[in-house]
Enzyme design. Sequence first.
Site, PDB file in Angstrom:
ATOM      1  N   CYS A 375       0.824  -1.210   0.000  1.00 34.15           N
ATOM      2  CA  CYS A 375       0.000   0.000   0.000  1.00 34.15           C
ATOM      3  C   CYS A 375       0.858   1.261   0.000  1.00 34.15           C
ATOM      4  CB  CYS A 375      -1.002  -0.009   1.145  1.00 34.15           C
ATOM      5  SG  CYS A 375      -0.372  -0.675   2.682  1.00 34.15           S
TER       6      CYS A 375
HETATM    7  O1  LIG Z   1       3.050  -5.314   3.587  1.00 35.08           O
HETATM    8  C1  LIG Z   1       2.222  -5.441   2.666  1.00 35.08           C
HETATM    9  O2  LIG Z   1       2.529  -5.456   1.472  1.00 35.08           O
HETATM   10  C2  LIG Z   1       0.771  -5.551   3.039  1.00 35.08           C
HETATM   11  C3  LIG Z   1       0.302  -4.364   3.727  1.00 35.08           C
HETATM   12 SE1  LIG Z   1      -0.038  -2.876   2.573  1.00 35.08          SE
END
Ligand SMILES: O=C(O)CC[SeH]
Length: 432
Positions: A375
């Site tokens: 994210c």
């Molecule tokens: O760490 C990740 O990619 C998942 C949470 Se955005």
Amino acid sequence: HHWDSHLDHHAVADGPDRIYMDYNATTPADPEVIRVVTDALMDAWGNPSSNYLPGLKARDIIYHSRDAIARMVGGKAADIIFTSGGTEANNLVFHTAVEHFKKSMISAEGSTSSKQTNGRGSLPHVIISNVEHDSIKLTAENLLKEGKADVTFVPVSKVTARVEVEDVIAAIRPTTCLVSIMLANNETGIIMPIKDICQRVNEVNKQRAASAPRILLHTDAAQAIGKIRVDAHELGVDYLTIVGHKFYGPRTGALFVNDPGKSTPVYPMFFGGGQERNFRPGTENTAMIAGLGKAAELVSLNLAEYETHFLEIRCYLEQKLLAVFGKDKIHFNSHFPGSNNLPNTCNLSILGRGLQGRRVLSTCRRLLASVGAACHSDRGDQPSHILLSCGIPFDVATNALRISVGRSTSREDVDLVVEDLRDTVEQLERMN
Ligand SMILES: O=C(O)CC[SeH]
Ligand SMILES: Cc1ncc(COP(=O)(O)O)c(C=O)c1O
């Protein structure tokens, strides 16, 4: 249109040569999970509240899934509240903590007002770490911005990359109503001392004045479940977040609450048809709940095997990286003395000019991984604030790669990915 244009610029060839090693971002659904989801969509489409066969079939699936999820985290079926995912579960905890504070203040003062602040003008105080997922961090920041709570962001130690118990205890105030620290970090894989934190906070709870609210304890276990053993009662938490798509389950989730509505408060964020004992109303997503239950069963059955495999493959990856690049070219960003890591996560930097993490990954022909949280993938070459918070130097953090292996990752995959990284680095350094 935006999405199409986005794909035009960033479309990543997703051919058979690609090797996925970003399992902390998300995992594919296990084939058995897909089977039960499909079966439930076909045969258990009834409304679980309906008192005839199609409804009863759905209700039965939900009952067994709840039981399997509870067993996975060491709780009872009644401790499980289904949500749309981890973000909702995390938000429900913070909403509950603020309501819990207000109710505690009212009962302590006997006042009838339900103001955001009690007569003394105090706000609820929450404590989180400075390396939490955005669904915790931004939720807390929003409460702060809207004047609904005070927040302490406890910095992780730059020696251990862990939240230290003493720092959490030192942050406690008479108005503290929630401590929320993730069980394991999604970028570094560092495991936090949740059991010790809960023990110490509960000692504070025992000594608290009747006028002070009980400090509620939450851990976001999204990245830990399916990788290490997670037992809510052993940890001593009141709430524990469960995220299906991190352990080969569907994009849905649940919140473990220790004896919800009795030993532990839950205040719903929205109201409706009474489902989930009114803690989280809305017609149940039977098929996804079925998949989540199957994914939980597989974790309970196979966790030791999963964990052993992850550790073997990650250690092989680290050995291979050192063998190919040499110890002066590689920095492991998850190696902190005295701290434990998730078995599947390797955060590393290949040192040198022009080897920014995103540039390396966009040049790789096989490796599909990330520089940090998915994210945050729109943040250009900005190094991860999580790595900087752990004391990783700016230039090293800028070159970070997060490689997280999965149940099907093989030694051959590692060989191919390290060869890909070697070729990529050679290509980029020739361009310098
Ligand atoms: O760490 C990740 O990619 C998942 C949470 Se955005
Ligand atoms: C640590 C952590 N917490 C919470 C979440 C949020 O879960 P969801 O994507 O289901 O909202 C994720 C993953 O996305 C995560 O990695």
